[in-house]
Design a protein around this motif. Structure first.
Motif, PDB file in Angstrom:
ATOM      1  N   LEU A   1      58.555   3.165  89.034  1.00  0.00           N
ATOM      2  CA  LEU A   1      58.710   2.149  90.068  1.00  0.00           C
ATOM      3  C   LEU A   1      57.372   1.759  90.671  1.00  0.00           C
ATOM      4  N   MET A   2      56.492   2.724  90.857  1.00  0.00           N
ATOM      5  CA  MET A   2      55.167   2.424  91.405  1.00  0.00           C
ATOM      6  C   MET A   2      54.335   1.615  90.403  1.00  0.00           C
ATOM      7  N   PHE A   3      54.417   1.994  89.139  1.00  0.00           N
ATOM      8  CA  PHE A   3      53.568   1.373  88.116  1.00  0.00           C
ATOM      9  C   PHE A   3      54.038  -0.048  87.788  1.00  0.00           C
ATOM     10  N   TYR A   4      55.362  -0.236  87.697  1.00  0.00           N
ATOM     11  CA  TYR A   4      55.906  -1.511  87.232  1.00  0.00           C
ATOM     12  C   TYR A   4      56.471  -2.386  88.343  1.00  0.00           C
ATOM     13  N   GLY A   5      56.478  -1.898  89.603  1.00  0.00           N
ATOM     14  CA  GLY A   5      57.074  -2.661  90.688  1.00  0.00           C
ATOM     15  C   GLY A   5      56.460  -4.031  90.885  1.00  0.00           C
ATOM     16  N   VAL A   6      55.157  -4.143  90.697  1.00  0.00           N
ATOM     17  CA  VAL A   6      54.463  -5.430  90.783  1.00  0.00           C
ATOM     18  C   VAL A   6      54.226  -6.012  89.395  1.00  0.00           C
ATOM     19  N   SER A   7      53.839  -5.167  88.463  1.00  0.00           N
ATOM     20  CA  SER A   7      53.399  -5.670  87.158  1.00  0.00           C
ATOM     21  C   SER A   7      54.523  -6.298  86.341  1.00  0.00           C
ATOM     22  N   GLU A   8      55.734  -5.726  86.395  1.00  0.00           N
ATOM     23  CA  GLU A   8      56.784  -6.278  85.529  1.00  0.00           C
ATOM     24  C   GLU A   8      57.272  -7.655  85.970  1.00  0.00           C
ATOM     25  N   PRO A   9      57.596  -7.884  87.265  1.00  0.00           N
ATOM     26  CA  PRO A   9      57.995  -9.242  87.647  1.00  0.00           C
ATOM     27  C   PRO A   9      56.917 -10.279  87.333  1.00  0.00           C
ATOM     28  N   ILE A  10      55.645  -9.935  87.573  1.00  0.00           N
ATOM     29  CA  ILE A  10      54.549 -10.855  87.264  1.00  0.00           C
ATOM     30  C   ILE A  10      54.501 -11.135  85.760  1.00  0.00           C
ATOM     31  N   SER A  11      54.649 -10.080  84.956  1.00  0.00           N
ATOM     32  CA  SER A  11      54.575 -10.249  83.503  1.00  0.00           C
ATOM     33  C   SER A  11      55.715 -11.108  82.977  1.00  0.00           C
ATOM     34  N   HIS A  12      56.926 -10.887  83.471  1.00  0.00           N
ATOM     35  CA  HIS A  12      58.052 -11.696  83.004  1.00  0.00           C
ATOM     36  C   HIS A  12      57.893 -13.159  83.419  1.00  0.00           C
TER      37      HIS A  12
ATOM     38  N   TRP B   1      63.656  -2.439  95.904  1.00  0.00           N
ATOM     39  CA  TRP B   1      62.258  -2.090  95.607  1.00  0.00           C
ATOM     40  C   TRP B   1      61.579  -3.206  94.806  1.00  0.00           C
ATOM     41  N   MET B   2      62.216  -3.627  93.724  1.00  0.00           N
ATOM     42  CA  MET B   2      61.615  -4.641  92.871  1.00  0.00           C
ATOM     43  C   MET B   2      61.541  -6.000  93.575  1.00  0.00           C
ATOM     44  N   THR B   3      62.532  -6.291  94.406  1.00  0.00           N
ATOM     45  CA  THR B   3      62.500  -7.555  95.139  1.00  0.00           C
ATOM     46  C   THR B   3      61.335  -7.584  96.112  1.00  0.00           C
ATOM     47  N   VAL B   4      61.102  -6.496  96.820  1.00  0.00           N
ATOM     48  CA  VAL B   4      60.035  -6.469  97.825  1.00  0.00           C
ATOM     49  C   VAL B   4      58.666  -6.479  97.160  1.00  0.00           C
ATOM     50  N   LEU B   5      58.421  -5.540  96.248  1.00  0.00           N
ATOM     51  CA  LEU B   5      57.090  -5.472  95.625  1.00  0.00           C
ATOM     52  C   LEU B   5      56.844  -6.654  94.696  1.00  0.00           C
ATOM     53  N   GLY B   6      57.796  -6.910  93.799  1.00  0.00           N
ATOM     54  CA  GLY B   6      57.622  -8.014  92.863  1.00  0.00           C
ATOM     55  C   GLY B   6      57.690  -9.364  93.546  1.00  0.00           C
ATOM     56  N   GLY B   7      58.602  -9.496  94.517  1.00  0.00           N
ATOM     57  CA  GLY B   7      58.724 -10.768  95.220  1.00  0.00           C
ATOM     58  C   GLY B   7      57.487 -11.102  96.026  1.00  0.00           C
ATOM     59  N   ALA B   8      56.873 -10.101  96.661  1.00  0.00           N
ATOM     60  CA  ALA B   8      55.643 -10.348  97.417  1.00  0.00           C
ATOM     61  C   ALA B   8      54.520 -10.821  96.492  1.00  0.00           C
ATOM     62  N   ALA B   9      54.413 -10.184  95.317  1.00  0.00           N
ATOM     63  CA  ALA B   9      53.371 -10.576  94.365  1.00  0.00           C
ATOM     64  C   ALA B   9      53.628 -11.981  93.823  1.00  0.00           C
ATOM     65  N   LEU B  10      54.877 -12.306  93.520  1.00  0.00           N
ATOM     66  CA  LEU B  10      55.195 -13.640  93.010  1.00  0.00           C
ATOM     67  C   LEU B  10      54.969 -14.715  94.074  1.00  0.00           C
ATOM     68  N   ASP B  11      55.259 -14.394  95.325  1.00  0.00           N
ATOM     69  CA  ASP B  11      54.996 -15.351  96.402  1.00  0.00           C
ATOM     70  C   ASP B  11      53.499 -15.643  96.511  1.00  0.00           C
ATOM     71  N   GLN B  12      52.677 -14.596  96.360  1.00  0.00           N
ATOM     72  CA  GLN B  12      51.229 -14.800  96.386  1.00  0.00           C
ATOM     73  C   GLN B  12      50.784 -15.699  95.242  1.00  0.00           C
ATOM     74  N   LEU B  13      51.402 -15.541  94.083  1.00  0.00           N
ATOM     75  CA  LEU B  13      51.018 -16.338  92.913  1.00  0.00           C
ATOM     76  C   LEU B  13      51.506 -17.779  93.024  1.00  0.00           C
ATOM     77  N   ILE B  14      52.794 -17.950  93.340  1.00  0.00           N
ATOM     78  CA  ILE B  14      53.404 -19.277  93.289  1.00  0.00           C
ATOM     79  C   ILE B  14      53.076 -20.107  94.526  1.00  0.00           C
ATOM     80  N   VAL B  15      53.153 -19.508  95.706  1.00  0.00           N
ATOM     81  CA  VAL B  15      52.980 -20.245  96.956  1.00  0.00           C
ATOM     82  C   VAL B  15      51.518 -20.291  97.393  1.00  0.00           C
TER      83      VAL B  15
END
Length: 540
Positions: free
Chosen positions: A134-145, A405-419
Motif C-alpha cells: 500500500l505504501m509503495f503503490y498507493g501513489v504510483s499505481e493510480p498515476i501509472s494507470h 487508502w488508494m482514493t486519498v493517496l492516489g487521488g491527491a497525486a492525480l489532482d496535482q497532475l490534472i488540476v
C-alpha cells in the motif's frame, strides 16, 4: 523468553466439534537437531533449498538477472488467463459462503469465543495483509494507470488522446481518472482478500474444528485422507514455505527500495543496492526482536502501532490535500470499481496486455504467494468467529479500507497532475512517487518521515509474522517451535530479499513471487473444494 510464547499447542476446540480421528500427532515425525525442531523432510528440503538459492544467486549475480526477468514475463504472458480465472473463483466461493447456511458454522465449535476484540484482530490482519504494498503503490499505481495502462496511451496536458476508457469518451480525463482508480482498487480489493480468506478459513476450520495440525497440508484431508502425512502433504507444505518466503522477500525488497528512496530524499542517504541491503539487515534485526517477543508482545503491538500511523498519514493527506475533491472521489471510485469489476476481471479475449499481464497477473501471483503466510496468521487469531462474520470482516472491511487508502493517496497525486499541472509524481521512479506527492503539501519533512517510519514498521510486521508462519509449517503444525528455528527463518527472509536485489532488483523480486504463486494457485483451487466439503460436515 519462553519458547511457548504463542501457546503450547493448537488450542482444543470448545464445544461440539467434528474431530477427525487420525493416528497422527503433532511432533511425531519431528527431529531435534542443533536446537531446531525439524519436521522431516519439510524443514530439510525447504531450508537446504533456500540456502542453495541464496548461494547460487549471489555467485551468479551478474548473469542471473535476465533469467529472473524471463521467468516472470513467460508466466505472466502465458498464464495471465489462469491467474485471473483463479482469482474470480476465490471471490465467488467467499461470497457464496457469506450467504449460504454454511456461514453459521463457528470456528472452534459452537461455544467458542473470540480470542481478540475487533480492533486488535483487524489491526493484525490488515498490517500482515498488504502493508508495504500500500505504501509503495498507493501513489504510483493510480498515476501509472492514468498515464500508461490499457494499451500504452499518451497524454497531452494531462488528458488521454488516443484511447477511449471503458464506459467513457475518447479524451475524457474524468473517465480516465475513474478507470485508473477502478483498476487500482481492483488489485487491492475483493480479489486479494478472497485469496487470503480461503486459506485462513480453511486452516482455522481444520485446526480448530477438526483437530488437525495448523499447517497447510491439513486442509487437504478431505481429498487425500491419511496420505497427507506422507509425501503428498510434504509437497504441499514445501510449496507453502517457498511461496511464503519468496512472496515475503518481494515485499521486503520493495520496502527497502522505498525506505532508501525516502532516506535519500530527506537525509541524502545514497540510493543503491548497498544501502538497501543495510536497511534489510537492520530491519530484519528489529523483526527478530519482535519474533522473540511472540504474537501478543511483538506482532500484535506493532500491528496496532502500524494502524495508528497509517490512519495519521491518510488523515493528513486528506485534510492537507484537496479534501472536498477526495470525498467526492471516494463515492465515484466505489461506483467505478463496481461498474468496471467484471470487465477488469475478464480472463479471456483481453487486448490490454500491459494491464492484464504486467499488473493483474503479477498481483494475483503475489497475493497467492502471500496467502499461506497471511492465511495462517489470520487463522491463528480468528478462533471464535462464525464463517459469515469471518469472511465479511476479512473480505469486505479491508477492501473498504483499501478503497479509502488508494482514493486519498492516489487521488491527491492525480489532482496535482490534472488540476495543478504538477508532474513530479508522474515522472519520478516508483519508489519516489509518494515523496514527490508530499512535496506539494505542508509539513513535507514530517509527512515524509512518517511515511518512512510506516514503511519500516510494515516491513517489521511482515517479516516477524511471516517467520512465525514458516516456522509453524516446517515444524509440522507446532506453534511453540524453538526460538532458534524462528531466528533461522527470519534471518533467511532477509537474506533471500538481499540476494534477489543483488541478482536483479525489482524484476527478480517479482519473478520469484510469480514463480511460486503459479503452482500454489493450483493448490488453492483444490483447497476451495476441501473447504466446502469440510464445512458441510460441521454442525450449524
Amino acid at each position: 523468553m519462553s519458547d511457548s510464547t504463542d501457546g503450547d499447542a493448537i488450542p482444543a476446540p470448545e464445544g461440539p466439534a467434528n474431530l477427525i480421528e487420525t493416528d497422527y500427532e503433532i511432533g511425531q515425525n519431528n527431529v531435534q537437531l542443533l536446537g531446531l525442531d525439524i519436521h522431516n523432510p519439510v524443514f530439510a528440503v525447504s531450508g537446504l533449498s533456500v540456502v542453495a538459492f541464496v548461494i547460487i544467486t549471489m555467485a551468479f549475480q551478474n548473469t542471473i538477472g535476465p533469467v529472473f526477468t524471463g521467468m516472470r514475463d513467460f508466466l505472466t504472458s502465458t498464464f495471465d488467463w489462469f491467474f485471473l480465472l483463479a482469482g474470480n473463483i476465490f471471490v465467488l466461493v467467499c461470497l457464496g459462503l457469506i450467504v449460504s447456511p454454511l456461514g453459521k458454522v463457528r470456528i472452534g465449535g459452537r461455544d467458542a469465543t473470540p480470542d481478540y476484540g475487533y480492533a486488535g484482530w483487524f489491526a493484525m490482519l490488515f498490517a500482515a495483509g498488504m502493508g508495504i504494498g500500500l505504501m509503495f503503490y498507493g501513489v504510483s499505481e493510480p498515476i501509472s494507470h492514468y498515464s500508461t495502462s490499457f494499451g500504452g496511451v499518451t497524454l497531452e496536458n494531462g488528458v488521454r488522446t488516443d484511447w477511449a476508457p471503458l464506459g467513457g469518451a475518447e479524451g475524457d480525463a474524468a473517465a480516465s481518472h475513474a478507470l485508473g482508480m477502478a483498476a487500482t482498487i481492483f488489485h487491492w480489493g475483493l480479489h486479494p482478500w478472497a485469496i487470503y480468506a480461503i486459506v485462513a478459513l480453511s486452516l482455522a476450520l481444520f485446526a480448530y474444528n477438526k483437530g488437525l495440525p495448523l499447517t497447510v497440508r491439513s486442509i487437504f484431508y478431505p481429498i487425500f485422507g491419511e496420505r497427507i502425512w506422507g509425501w503428498p502433504g510434504h509437497v504441499i507444505d514445501i510449496l507453502a514455505v517457498f511461496a511464503t518466503l519468496f512472496g515475503l522477500a518481494t515485499s521486503l525488497g520493495v520496502g527497502a527500495q522505498q525506505a532508501n528512496a525516502g532516506l535519500n530524499y530527506l537525509f541524502g542517504v545514497p540510493i543503491g543496492t548497498t544501502s538497501q541491503i543495510v536497511l534489510i539487515a537492520l530491519i530484519t534485526g528489529a523483526a527478530l526482536f519482535s519474533v522473540l517477543r511472540g504474537l501478543d508482545g511483538g506482532v500484535k503491538l506493532l500491528s496496532e502501532v502500524n494502524l495508528v500511523l497509517a490512519a495519521v498519514l491518510v488523515l493528513f493527506i486528506l485534510f492537507a490535500g484537496p479534501t472536498m475533491t477526495l470525498f467526492g472521489d471516494l463515492v465515484d471510485n466505489v461506483g467505478a470499481y463496481a461498474s468496471e469489476l467484471i470487465p477488469l476481471s475478464n480472463p479471456f479475449g483481453r487486448e490490454d496486455a500491459n494491464f492484464s499481464q504486467g499488473w493483474t497477473a503479477f498481483y494475483w501471483a503475489w497475493w497467492i504467494s502471500w496467502s499461506p503466510f497471511v492465511g495462517m496468521f489470520i487463522a491463528r487469531v480468528s478462533r471464535g468467529r462464525t464463517v459469515r462474520e469471518f469472511i465479511t470482516c476479512v473480505l469486505l472491511i479491508p477492501t473498504a479500507v483499501s478503497i479509502v487508502w488508494m482514493t486519498v493517496l492516489g487521488g491527491a497525486a492525480l489532482d496535482q497532475l490534472i488540476v495543478e499541472g504538477f508532474t513530479g509524481a508522474q515522472d519520478a521512479a516508483l519508489e519516489l512517487k509518494l515523496f514527490e506527492m508530499l512535496t506539494q503539501m505542508p509539513l513535507t519533512f514530517i509527512a515524509s518521515l512518517l511515511s518512512i517510519v510506516l514503511v519500516i514498521v510494515f516491513f517489521v510486521t511482515s517479516s516477524d509474522s511471516g517467520s512465525l508462519v514458516i516456522d509453524t509449517i516446517t515444524a509440522g503444525g507446532k506453534v511453540d517451535a524453538p526460538v532458534a528455528q524462528r531466528v533461522f527463518w527470519a534471518t533467511f527472509e532477509g537474506l533471500v530479499a538481499a540476494a534477489l536485489l543483488i541478482g536483479g532488483g525489482l524484476g527478480a523480486l517479482q519473478a520469484m513471487a510469480v514463480s511460486t504463486g503459479f503452482p500454489f494457485a493450483i493448490v488453492l483451487l483444490l483447497a476451495c473444494y476441501a473447504l466446502i466439503k469440510g464445512l458441510m460436515d460441521e454442525p450449524r
